[in-house]
Design an enzyme around this catalytic site. Structure first.
Site, short mmCIF file in Angstrom:
data_model
loop_
_atom_site.label_atom_id
_atom_site.label_comp_id
_atom_site.label_asym_id
_atom_site.label_seq_id
_atom_site.Cartn_x
_atom_site.Cartn_y
_atom_site.Cartn_z
N ARG A 20 -0.99 -2.58 -2.47
CA ARG A 20 -1.88 -3.65 -3.21
C ARG A 20 -3.12 -2.90 -4.09
NH1 ARG A 20 -3.51 -5.01 2.82
NH2 ARG A 20 -1.56 -4.31 3.13
N LYS A 58 1.54 8.48 7.60
CA LYS A 58 2.72 7.70 8.33
C LYS A 58 3.03 8.34 9.68
CE LYS A 58 4.72 5.13 4.54
NZ LYS A 58 4.30 3.71 4.99
#
Length: 509
Positions: free
Chosen positions: A353, A279
């Site tokens: 996910r 990130k």
């Protein structure tokens, strides 16, 4: 946890440190809210003083004033409810919930407050009780309390007028439910607020095991060896770069008379660095909140057990820490998921996910009547809906609508979102695997939902809640919502469980 009681004691005679009353906008200034269980003289006198102090009666406005003569409580807190309802209608429960929460926050450091807000029925008693308890929340586990620190409001009494016996029973039930609900929302808030060095996947699993033992739930924990043996490639692939190995926890409430089963699947990334797809600076500091979905699932299952709901609920907590290291999954790697499908990982920061996919397949093997997954899944959904609203997607219009309606009734903001077929094409174009974990950038929140749909059993009603926005409040506290972990989705999921117990899942599919 703040203590809660229900009382018919007069507002002027109740023994408390503060009395909370509701006021509305009037043509000539603030006016007493209709239906407040307090003597008219007290309200009229207070309204005159409030006008002098500049109070308007706007929503969540707080004004302090000394209690009028003849009132036992020394302090009055007037909280604004906005405009009075039209045509004699009752106040919306969420208005009361937010007002009670605002007052409770203003009363931090106070021992005991009595709430004299308009509670015309059990639903509004529940709203005031929930708001007061949720507003009184504070996370202090990692602070050394000093003499000047003000703790949360310690005791709450909700005042009601006389009612019929059946209504009295309903109000007592509402109070009991509010206590359970607030306690379990606080559990989720505590877990989300806990720093990642104190909440590894193993720590989270241990907390779930302790909660299960306390409340009579069955629990099963798969460690990294069991995950490897079972072929849970998604959870392992995300957690492999961390020194804190992943876990999959199954926790279940079973009722002997239940004929419906709901499976809840929660994303539990206890810290998300993004993995190799690290990130950017400024996006890491709040990533302890990436396990809010799993926390909400655990709290919901515990709440259902504590309330004795006549429904079976299995909670699946997909727990991992997403870290970069020499052993971490790389962009371009292919993972074989639980159930056999392969996924080409193009971005290791699209990790939620992956763990959810494994858990969805495993949950579906038990043939539940419906599946709901809840996750802080995508920043794209925050761009679409902001920071206070979660998205609801699904493969069944009726079931998706039931979730959306449950959120509305529970006082949580949600919005139904579509799963568009053209966006699904982007995740199915890998040349070396069955799926890619990334598709089109635009509509990324919907793409994530479409990815999860690939792992839901055909014919099983399923809904996906993306709570990335409301799960963690980086701004100032408002209403009953604190800074930090909010407990998003617990109220919605619990109401869904109650509606399932009442037979409202009939005809799904």
């Amino acid at each position: 946890m703040t203590a809660l009681t229900l009382s018919k004691t007069s507002a002027t005679a109740v023994s408390a440190d503060a009395l909370v009353i509701g006021i509305v906008k009037g043509e000539g200034g603030p006016a007493p809210a209709a239906g407040v269980p307090a003597p008219a003289g007290l309200l009229t006198e207070a309204a005159g003083v409030l006008a002098t102090l500049g109070a308007k009666g706007g929503k969540d406005e707080i004004t302090r004033l000394p209690a009028p003569a003849g009132t036992t409580a020394p302090l009055v807190i007037a909280v604004g409810l906005g405009s009075a309802p039209q045509d004699g209608e009752d106040f919306d429960p969420e208005t009361l919930r937010r007002a009670a929460g605002t007052a409770a926050r203003a009363l931090s450091g106070t021992e005991h407050a009595a709430f004299a807000l308009p509670v015309s029925d059990a639903a509004r008693v529940a709203a005031v009780a929930e708001g007061a308890l949720l507003g009184a929340y504070a996370f202090t586990a990692f602070r050394e309390t000093g003499e000047d620190d003000r703790g949360p409001l310690a005791r709450v009494t909700v005042l009601t007028a006389d009612g019929e016996g059946a209504d009295d029973a309903a109000r007592q039930d509402a109070i009991a439910r509010a206590e359970v609900l607030a306690t379990e929302v606080a559990r989720t808030r505590d877990l989300v607020n806990t720093p990642p060095n104190a909440l590894t996947p193993a720590d989270f699993a241990a907390h779930a095991t302790e909660a299960a033992a306390e409340h009579g739930l069955s629990v099963e924990v798969l460690d990294e060896a069991a995950l490897r043996e079972g072929g849970f490639g998604g959870i392992l692939g995300v957690g492999i770069g961390s020194q804190s190995p992943p876990r999959l926890v199954r926790v279940a409430h079973t009722h002997p008379e239940a004929d419906r089963t709901i499976a809840l699947v929660g994303k539990g990334i206890t810290y998300d660095s993004g993995g190799i797809s690290l990130k950017p600076a400024g996006h890491n500091e709040t990533m302890k909140c990436d396990m809010a979905g799993a926390a909400a699932v655990l709290s919901t299952v515990v709440a259902a057990a504590r309330l004795g709901l006549k429904v079976n609920i299995t909670g699946w907590l997909a727990l991992a820490e997403n870290m970069p290291s020499g052993s971490a999954t790389r962009p371009g790697d292919v993972l074989r998921m639980y159930g056999g499908k392969t996924v080409e990982v193009l971005n290791t920061d699209a990790e939620g996910r992956l763990v959810m996919a494994d858990a969805l397949v495993r949950a579906g093997e038990e043939s539940p009547d419906a599946i709901v997954d809840v996750a802080t899944l995508t920043g794209a959904m925050m761009l679409a809906l902001g920071k206070r609203t979660f998205a609801v997607m699904g493969n069944d219009d009726t079931f998706r609508g039931l979730l959306h309606d449950s959120a509305r009734r529970a006082g949580e903001q949600s919005w139904e979102m579509p799963l568009l077929a053209d966006l699904a094409e982007g995740i199915s174009t890998s040349t070396i695997a069955d799926l890619k974990n990334m598709g089109e950038r635009m509509g990324g929140g919907l793409v994530a939902g479409l990815f999860l749909k690939e792992f839901v059993p055909a014919g099983t009603p399923w809904a996906h809640l993306d709570i990335a926005g409301p799960a963690f409040n980086e701004g100032g506290a408002f209403g009953y919502t604190p800074k930090g972990g909010t407990g998003s989705a617990v109220r919605t999921l619990l109401l869904l469980a109650e509606r399932a117990a009442a037979g409202e899942l009939e005809g799904q599919g």
